[in-house]
Motif scaffolding. Structure first.
Motif, PDB file in Angstrom:
ATOM      1  N   ARG A 181      54.990  23.074  21.464  1.00 40.74           N
ATOM      2  CA  ARG A 181      54.974  21.602  21.497  1.00 40.74           C
ATOM      3  C   ARG A 181      53.861  21.047  20.614  1.00 40.74           C
ATOM      4  NH1 ARG A 181      55.794  22.788  26.985  1.00 40.74           N
ATOM      5  NH2 ARG A 181      57.926  22.407  27.649  1.00 40.74           N
ATOM      6  N   GLY A 182      53.801  21.552  19.394  1.00 40.26           N
ATOM      7  CA  GLY A 182      52.793  21.071  18.449  1.00 40.26           C
ATOM      8  C   GLY A 182      53.289  21.306  17.041  1.00 40.26           C
ATOM      9  N   SER A 183      52.519  20.821  16.086  1.00 39.15           N
ATOM     10  CA  SER A 183      52.929  20.957  14.682  1.00 39.15           C
ATOM     11  C   SER A 183      52.033  21.968  13.955  1.00 39.15           C
ATOM     12  CB  SER A 183      52.812  19.588  14.011  1.00 39.15           C
ATOM     13  OG  SER A 183      52.770  19.739  12.619  1.00 39.15           O
ATOM     14  N   VAL A 184      52.613  22.661  12.999  1.00 42.37           N
ATOM     15  CA  VAL A 184      51.794  23.588  12.201  1.00 42.37           C
ATOM     16  C   VAL A 184      50.940  22.819  11.183  1.00 42.37           C
ATOM     17  CG1 VAL A 184      53.368  25.565  12.408  1.00 42.37           C
ATOM     18  CG2 VAL A 184      53.606  24.000  10.463  1.00 42.37           C
ATOM     19  N   VAL A 210      49.258  26.157  14.421  1.00 38.85           N
ATOM     20  CA  VAL A 210      49.385  25.074  15.408  1.00 38.85           C
ATOM     21  C   VAL A 210      48.052  24.876  16.138  1.00 38.85           C
ATOM     22  CG1 VAL A 210      50.557  24.302  17.523  1.00 38.85           C
ATOM     23  CG2 VAL A 210      51.877  25.420  15.717  1.00 38.85           C
ATOM     24  N   GLN A 211      47.418  25.992  16.495  1.00 37.37           N
ATOM     25  CA  GLN A 211      46.119  25.885  17.188  1.00 37.37           C
ATOM     26  C   GLN A 211      45.102  25.143  16.317  1.00 37.37           C
ATOM     27  OE1 GLN A 211      45.535  30.090  17.637  1.00 37.37           O
ATOM     28  NE2 GLN A 211      46.549  30.201  19.644  1.00 37.37           N
ATOM     29  N   LEU A 212      45.104  25.451  15.023  1.00 37.86           N
ATOM     30  CA  LEU A 212      44.116  24.846  14.121  1.00 37.86           C
ATOM     31  C   LEU A 212      44.443  23.389  13.795  1.00 37.86           C
ATOM     32  CD1 LEU A 212      43.266  27.705  11.589  1.00 37.86           C
ATOM     33  CD2 LEU A 212      42.132  27.074  13.695  1.00 37.86           C
ATOM     34  N   ALA A 213      45.701  23.000  14.031  1.00 42.57           N
ATOM     35  CA  ALA A 213      46.091  21.615  13.752  1.00 42.57           C
ATOM     36  C   ALA A 213      45.818  20.705  14.948  1.00 42.57           C
ATOM     37  CB  ALA A 213      47.569  21.562  13.363  1.00 42.57           C
ATOM     38  N   LYS A 214      45.417  21.299  16.084  1.00 44.56           N
ATOM     39  CA  LYS A 214      45.146  20.479  17.282  1.00 44.56           C
ATOM     40  C   LYS A 214      43.864  19.668  17.094  1.00 44.56           C
ATOM     41  CE  LYS A 214      47.352  23.303  20.800  1.00 44.56           C
ATOM     42  NZ  LYS A 214      47.113  24.443  21.688  1.00 44.56           N
ATOM     43  N   PRO A 215      43.790  18.505  17.775  1.00 46.80           N
ATOM     44  CA  PRO A 215      42.593  17.667  17.625  1.00 46.80           C
ATOM     45  C   PRO A 215      41.324  18.458  17.981  1.00 46.80           C
ATOM     46  CG  PRO A 215      44.285  16.533  18.921  1.00 46.80           C
ATOM     47  CD  PRO A 215      44.776  17.932  18.692  1.00 46.80           C
ATOM     48  N   ASN A 274      33.368  31.815  20.555  1.00 49.63           N
ATOM     49  CA  ASN A 274      34.011  33.140  20.603  1.00 49.63           C
ATOM     50  C   ASN A 274      35.046  33.226  21.721  1.00 49.63           C
ATOM     51  OD1 ASN A 274      32.666  34.093  18.410  1.00 49.63           O
ATOM     52  ND2 ASN A 274      31.088  35.176  19.570  1.00 49.63           N
ATOM     53  N   ARG A 275      34.730  32.571  22.830  1.00 47.81           N
ATOM     54  CA  ARG A 275      35.670  32.589  23.948  1.00 47.81           C
ATOM     55  C   ARG A 275      36.961  31.876  23.542  1.00 47.81           C
ATOM     56  NH1 ARG A 275      33.082  29.870  28.368  1.00 47.81           N
ATOM     57  NH2 ARG A 275      31.430  31.395  28.128  1.00 47.81           N
ATOM     58  N   LEU A 276      36.819  30.767  22.821  1.00 52.60           N
ATOM     59  CA  LEU A 276      38.012  30.036  22.375  1.00 52.60           C
ATOM     60  C   LEU A 276      38.807  30.849  21.358  1.00 52.60           C
ATOM     61  CD1 LEU A 276      36.434  26.468  22.138  1.00 52.60           C
ATOM     62  CD2 LEU A 276      38.143  27.238  23.795  1.00 52.60           C
ATOM     63  N   VAL A 277      38.102  31.572  20.494  1.00 49.35           N
ATOM     64  CA  VAL A 277      38.781  32.422  19.515  1.00 49.35           C
ATOM     65  C   VAL A 277      39.596  33.492  20.251  1.00 49.35           C
ATOM     66  CG1 VAL A 277      38.406  34.208  17.743  1.00 49.35           C
ATOM     67  CG2 VAL A 277      37.154  32.051  17.616  1.00 49.35           C
ATOM     68  N   ASP A 278      38.989  34.097  21.273  1.00 50.68           N
ATOM     69  CA  ASP A 278      39.698  35.131  22.048  1.00 50.68           C
ATOM     70  C   ASP A 278      40.924  34.554  22.747  1.00 50.68           C
ATOM     71  OD1 ASP A 278      37.810  36.912  21.268  1.00 50.68           O
ATOM     72  OD2 ASP A 278      36.687  36.884  23.158  1.00 50.68           O
ATOM     73  N   GLN A 279      40.749  33.340  23.274  1.00 49.20           N
ATOM     74  CA  GLN A 279      41.843  32.667  23.969  1.00 49.20           C
ATOM     75  C   GLN A 279      43.025  32.424  22.991  1.00 49.20           C
ATOM     76  OE1 GLN A 279      41.173  28.530  25.489  1.00 49.20           O
ATOM     77  NE2 GLN A 279      40.172  29.644  27.153  1.00 49.20           N
ATOM     78  N   ASP A 280      42.680  31.922  21.807  1.00 54.69           N
ATOM     79  CA  ASP A 280      43.701  31.665  20.780  1.00 54.69           C
ATOM     80  C   ASP A 280      44.394  32.962  20.379  1.00 54.69           C
ATOM     81  OD1 ASP A 280      43.170  28.997  20.766  1.00 54.69           O
ATOM     82  OD2 ASP A 280      42.124  28.951  18.840  1.00 54.69           O
ATOM     83  N   GLU A 281      43.618  34.025  20.291  1.00 52.31           N
ATOM     84  CA  GLU A 281      44.163  35.319  19.884  1.00 52.31           C
ATOM     85  C   GLU A 281      45.174  35.831  20.924  1.00 52.31           C
ATOM     86  OE1 GLU A 281      44.855  37.076  17.004  1.00 52.31           O
ATOM     87  OE2 GLU A 281      42.948  36.053  16.707  1.00 52.31           O
ATOM     88  N   ARG A 282      44.824  35.665  22.177  1.00 51.77           N
ATOM     89  CA  ARG A 282      45.746  36.103  23.243  1.00 51.77           C
ATOM     90  C   ARG A 282      47.028  35.281  23.215  1.00 51.77           C
ATOM     91  NH1 ARG A 282      40.983  36.707  26.331  1.00 51.77           N
ATOM     92  NH2 ARG A 282      41.252  34.647  27.234  1.00 51.77           N
TER      93      ARG A 282
END
Ligand SMILES: [Zn+2]
Length: 168
Positions: A35-38, A115-120, A148-156
């Motif tokens: 539910r987001g845009s690239v 998509v993660q990187l395009a989020k506000p 780092n925690r957010l990076v890990d979350q995005d990776e998962r």
């Protein structure tokens, strides 16, 4: 969205063709499920050494600084980072060669990162992380831990969405 090739020889033509075939359907799938845009994404297919060089070039332009890094990204199937116009997705044709399933999974995985990187807020956060990594503007240890925690979350999350590749 545009797809480019960088230092690609004939032996990687199959990988480039596959990426060109699946990228648009993969974007539709990922955008629907997340539910987001690239956003403004550029996809480059290159060799192992090309991955490291392109990331460095993107960061140099983005941070407007001479960046040095001894990080080698050439062993990964792909990588996603910011560039000055939006998001840069890089597919490593050398590692993906002859592995159609891995190509599909890689494209999906990296588009999830787009998509993660395009989020506000994400762009600012990643920029802060990069400035810290290149020792331009150091962050506190607490800030680094949070990032780092957010990076890990995005990776998962990206790993979880790889299953969408089966629908391509
Ligand atoms: Zn990833």
């Amino acid at each position: 969205m545009r797809i480019l090739e960088h230092r690609i020889g004939r032996q990687y033509q199959d990988t480039l063709d596959r990426v060109e075939t699946i990228t648009q359907p993969a974007i539709r799938l990922v955008e629907k499920h997340m539910r987001g845009s690239v956003g403004r994404v550029e996809i480059v297919v290159t060799t192992s050494s090309g991955v490291t060089d392109l990331v460095k070039q993107a960061h140099r332009d983005l941070l407007d600084a001479k960046v040095t890094s001894d990080r080698h990204l050439g062993r990964q199937f792909g990588t996603t980072t910011l560039n000055s116009s939006g998001v840069l997705v890089i597919v490593n044709a050398q590692i993906c060669r002859g592995r159609a399933k891995e190509i599909d999974k890689t494209v999906v995985h990296e588009l999830v990162h787009a998509v993660q990187l395009a989020k506000p807020g994400a762009r600012d956060r990643i920029l802060r992380g990069l400035r810290n990594n290149y020792r331009l503007e150091p962050l506190s240890r607490v800030e680094v831990r949070v990032l780092n925690r957010l990076v890990d979350q995005d990776e998962r999350e990206a790993a979880r969405f790889e299953r969408l590749a089966r629908q391509l």
